[in-house]
Scaffold this motif. Structure first.
Motif, PDB file in Angstrom:
ATOM      1  N   LEU A 123     -14.224  32.826 -19.645  1.00 35.83           N
ATOM      2  CA  LEU A 123     -12.913  33.258 -20.133  1.00 35.83           C
ATOM      3  C   LEU A 123     -12.770  34.775 -20.077  1.00 35.83           C
ATOM      4  O   LEU A 123     -11.711  35.291 -19.718  1.00 35.83           O
ATOM      5  N   ASN A 124     -13.830  35.498 -20.423  1.00 32.28           N
ATOM      6  CA  ASN A 124     -13.781  36.963 -20.366  1.00 32.28           C
ATOM      7  C   ASN A 124     -13.580  37.443 -18.942  1.00 32.28           C
ATOM      8  O   ASN A 124     -12.819  38.380 -18.694  1.00 32.28           O
ATOM      9  N   ASN A 129      -9.906  39.633 -14.874  1.00 33.13           N
ATOM     10  CA  ASN A 129      -9.244  39.510 -13.575  1.00 33.13           C
ATOM     11  C   ASN A 129      -7.730  39.530 -13.721  1.00 33.13           C
ATOM     12  O   ASN A 129      -7.017  40.125 -12.908  1.00 33.13           O
ATOM     13  N   LEU A 130      -7.244  38.859 -14.791  1.00 29.69           N
ATOM     14  CA  LEU A 130      -5.800  38.832 -15.048  1.00 29.69           C
ATOM     15  C   LEU A 130      -5.288  40.227 -15.374  1.00 29.69           C
ATOM     16  O   LEU A 130      -4.240  40.648 -14.883  1.00 29.69           O
ATOM     17  N   LYS A 131      -6.043  40.963 -16.195  1.00 29.40           N
ATOM     18  CA  LYS A 131      -5.647  42.322 -16.544  1.00 29.40           C
ATOM     19  C   LYS A 131      -5.592  43.219 -15.313  1.00 29.40           C
ATOM     20  O   LYS A 131      -4.702  44.053 -15.166  1.00 29.40           O
ATOM     21  N   GLN A 132      -6.567  43.025 -14.415  1.00 25.29           N
ATOM     22  CA  GLN A 132      -6.581  43.822 -13.185  1.00 25.29           C
ATOM     23  C   GLN A 132      -5.371  43.501 -12.319  1.00 25.29           C
ATOM     24  O   GLN A 132      -4.771  44.396 -11.729  1.00 25.29           O
ATOM     25  N   ARG A 133      -5.023  42.199 -12.254  1.00 26.35           N
ATOM     26  CA  ARG A 133      -3.852  41.811 -11.460  1.00 26.35           C
ATOM     27  C   ARG A 133      -2.575  42.377 -12.081  1.00 26.35           C
ATOM     28  O   ARG A 133      -1.675  42.840 -11.366  1.00 26.35           O
TER      29      ARG A 133
END
Length: 245
Positions: A123-124, A129-133
């Motif tokens: 999950l981390n 990865n979501l934050k980077q996107r």
């Protein structure tokens, strides 16, 4: 982390839920724990909430936990599955369907912690990865013009001013006029280089070429594209601090 425990035995659900809540792995995480006694109840929870992790028994009265595992493939997202069962002869099949872990009854805190650690790491990684996107997306700004939308790199914006209800956004080479508000723009220009210097103006302080004294003890900014931006008196102190003046 949203966790669902599926087991037809109330005592097993209670014990497993207790060990999950007690786990030091989740000490710094906000968790939401759900319970279900059969596949139908589990389906209702899975459709209502975006569950991250599923502790799933294999023997559920006349049902089989693998049936639910197969159905999860049809969801737009798939929660991680830890099979939690009294049977040790289904481990190979469990991992064949992509299970994260396989823990046996009677449950032990150490094994539950190990399964939760695996889930937390995944999950981390997904969150990062979501934050980077999202960060990559936020590097650009879509500006709505009368006949089209243009995409501008935020750091290329030199200044933005409002006059007669029209917001003008300037880069080194272009000017774009839109009906959007300065507040709309300020909300999107979150980089530290951007600063509001007047009730009607935002500038990229890295693109200031000159600072000249102006009327009523204010300042006039000359930007790298030769745009002239007046500094409001109430913004002058902050600008001085930001520029080390």
């Amino acid at each position: 982390m949203k966790i669902l425990v599926v087991d037809d035995e109330p005592l097993a659900r209670t014990e497993l839920s207790y060990l999950i809540k007690k786990s030091p792995v989740l000490k710094k995480q906000k968790i939401k724990l759900y319970q279900a006694e059969d596949i139908k109840e589990a389906q209702g929870i899975l459709l209502k909430y975006k569950v991250d992790l599923l502790f799933l028994d294999i023997s559920l009265n006349e049902e089989n936990g693998f049936e639910l595992a197969d159905e999860l493939k049809q969801l737009s997202y798939s929660p991680m599955i830890v099979f939690a069962t009294a049977y040790d002869d289904y481990a190979v099949k469990a991992f064949d369907v992509g299970a994260l872990d396989y823990v046996l009854k009677p449950f032990e805190q150490e094994r539950i912690d190990q399964a939760l650690t695996k889930a937390a790491k995944i999950l981390n990684t997904e969150d990062n990865n979501l934050k980077q996107r999202e960060q990559k997306k936020s590097d650009v700004l879509s500006i709505e013009l009368e006949d089209r939308n243009v995409i501008v790199k935020k750091l290329e914006i030199v200044a933005a001013t409002v006059n007669n209800g029209i917001l003008t956004i300037e880069t080194n080479t272009q000017k774009y006029e839109t009906r959007k508000t300065l507040a709309w723009l300020k909300e999107r220009l979150t980089d530290s280089c951007f600063m509001q210097v007047h009730r009607n103006a935002i500038v990229n302080i890295e693109d200031i070429k000159e600072i000249q004294p102006w009327f009523n003890h204010t300042l006039l900014l000359i930007m790298v594209n030769d745009a002239k931006i007046q500094v409001g008196r109430s913004y002058r102190k902050e600008l001085n601090e930001r520029l080390g003046m």
